[in-house]
Design a protein around this motif. Structure first.
Motif, short mmCIF file in Angstrom:
data_model
loop_
_atom_site.label_atom_id
_atom_site.label_comp_id
_atom_site.label_asym_id
_atom_site.label_seq_id
_atom_site.Cartn_x
_atom_site.Cartn_y
_atom_site.Cartn_z
N TYR A 1 50.78 12.84 58.07
CA TYR A 1 49.93 13.99 57.80
C TYR A 1 48.89 13.71 56.73
O TYR A 1 47.80 14.28 56.75
CB TYR A 1 50.76 15.22 57.45
N ASP A 2 49.21 12.83 55.79
CA ASP A 2 48.18 12.41 54.83
C ASP A 2 47.03 11.73 55.57
O ASP A 2 45.86 11.94 55.25
CB ASP A 2 48.77 11.45 53.80
N ALA B 1 45.19 14.45 58.16
CA ALA B 1 44.92 15.79 57.62
C ALA B 1 43.57 16.35 58.07
O ALA B 1 43.50 17.48 58.56
CB ALA B 1 44.99 15.76 56.09
N ASP B 2 42.50 15.60 57.89
CA ASP B 2 41.18 16.14 58.24
C ASP B 2 41.03 16.35 59.74
O ASP B 2 40.48 17.38 60.18
CB ASP B 2 40.09 15.19 57.73
N TYR C 1 43.42 16.84 61.98
CA TYR C 1 44.29 17.93 62.40
C TYR C 1 43.70 19.27 62.00
O TYR C 1 43.68 20.23 62.78
CB TYR C 1 45.67 17.74 61.77
N ASP C 2 43.17 19.35 60.79
CA ASP C 2 42.59 20.60 60.31
C ASP C 2 41.38 20.99 61.16
O ASP C 2 41.19 22.17 61.47
CB ASP C 2 42.18 20.45 58.85
N GLY D 1 50.92 23.01 55.76
CA GLY D 1 49.76 22.25 56.21
C GLY D 1 48.53 22.61 55.41
O GLY D 1 48.58 22.80 54.20
N GLY D 2 47.41 22.73 56.10
CA GLY D 2 46.15 23.03 55.44
C GLY D 2 45.91 24.49 55.15
O GLY D 2 44.81 24.88 54.75
N ASP E 1 54.72 21.88 51.34
CA ASP E 1 54.44 20.84 52.33
C ASP E 1 54.73 19.48 51.70
O ASP E 1 54.63 19.32 50.48
CB ASP E 1 52.98 20.91 52.78
N SER F 1 52.95 16.83 52.44
CA SER F 1 51.70 16.07 52.42
C SER F 1 50.75 16.56 51.35
O SER F 1 50.29 17.71 51.37
CB SER F 1 51.01 16.16 53.79
N GLN G 1 47.38 17.57 52.88
CA GLN G 1 47.40 18.90 53.48
C GLN G 1 47.36 19.99 52.41
O GLN G 1 46.68 21.01 52.56
CB GLN G 1 48.65 19.07 54.35
#
Length: 222
Positions: free
Chosen positions: A29-30, A33-34, A36-37, A68-69, A87, A89, A92
């Motif tokens: 997820y690190d 992150a971008d 997925y967001d 998450g975000g 979270d 991450s 996130q």
């Protein structure tokens, strides 16, 4: 609330160690992150989030476990309630901080939430339990029951059918990711055993494509 407690040291007792798996999910997820967001579109989730909040008292504390975000839950409830996001991450959580600045954000693990007993009125876990090895879902549900107050509300997503898998390049980000979950019947059975009365469950198409998710609303028995 204890927002200064770091994750505990990994356990070596389990055949498939939860902490080792959690580190892999954190790294994934690190890395994603971008991407997925950018791909997240929580419109289908909002009615469920709003239904959980509908009968919360003023000043209620809401915990988003695997926030998450910050989409869907924290961005919707962060200004009206005492919202807390947890979270694994850091990337996130940085996005969540931008999206929901009023929320309190803590790095932590679903199996050992950095939250006191009977501390929250509602708990959401959208697309987070599905990243925990399914043999640990019972422990995660009991952890949810620990932090919720009697009568507290729960909203989570899990699998319609049993499945487990991984990828080395999720969302073309170059980051790996892992999923593991039971099917509907076993998940509802585990929730019941953890002390939850399931109120309803609904099947919703995966917003990122490729399947369906089960949205479950439940209440912790008093």
């Amino acid at each position: 609330m204890n927002d200064e407690t770091p994750p505990e040291e990994p356990s070596t007792d389990d055949a498939r160690d939860h902490d080792e798996w959690a580190r892999a999910v954190m790294q994934g997820y690190d890395g994603v992150a971008d991407a997925y967001d950018a791909d997240r579109e929580p419109a289908a989730e909002l009615p469920f989030v709003e239904s959980i909040a509908a009968d919360l008292p003023d000043g209620a504390r809401v915990l988003d476990a695997g926030c998450g975000g910050g989409r869907a839950v924290l961005e919707t409830l962060g200004d009206e309630y005492e919202a807390v996001g947890v979270d694994v991450s850091s990337a996130q959580l940085a996005l969540a901080d931008e999206r929901a600045p009023a929320a309190r954000l803590v790095r932590g693990d679903l199996a050992r939430l950095p939250v006191d007993d009977d501390a929250v009125d509602a708990l959401t876990a959208l697309h987070s339990v599905i990243h925990v090895p399914r043999e640990h879902h019972e422990a995660v549900f009991r952890e949810f029951a620990r932090v919720l107050r009697p009568g507290g509300r729960l909203l989570l997503t899990t699998g319609v059918g049993e499945w487990e898998g991984e990828t080395d390049d999720w969302l073309d980000s170059g980051a790996g990711m892992q999923w593991s979950f039971h099917g509907r019947e076993r998940s509802l059975e585990l929730l019941d055993e953890a002390g939850f009365a399931v109120e309803d469950d609904s099947v919703v198409d995966d917003e990122l494509g490729g399947g369906e998710w089960l949205f479950v609303r439940a209440r912790l028995r008093e």
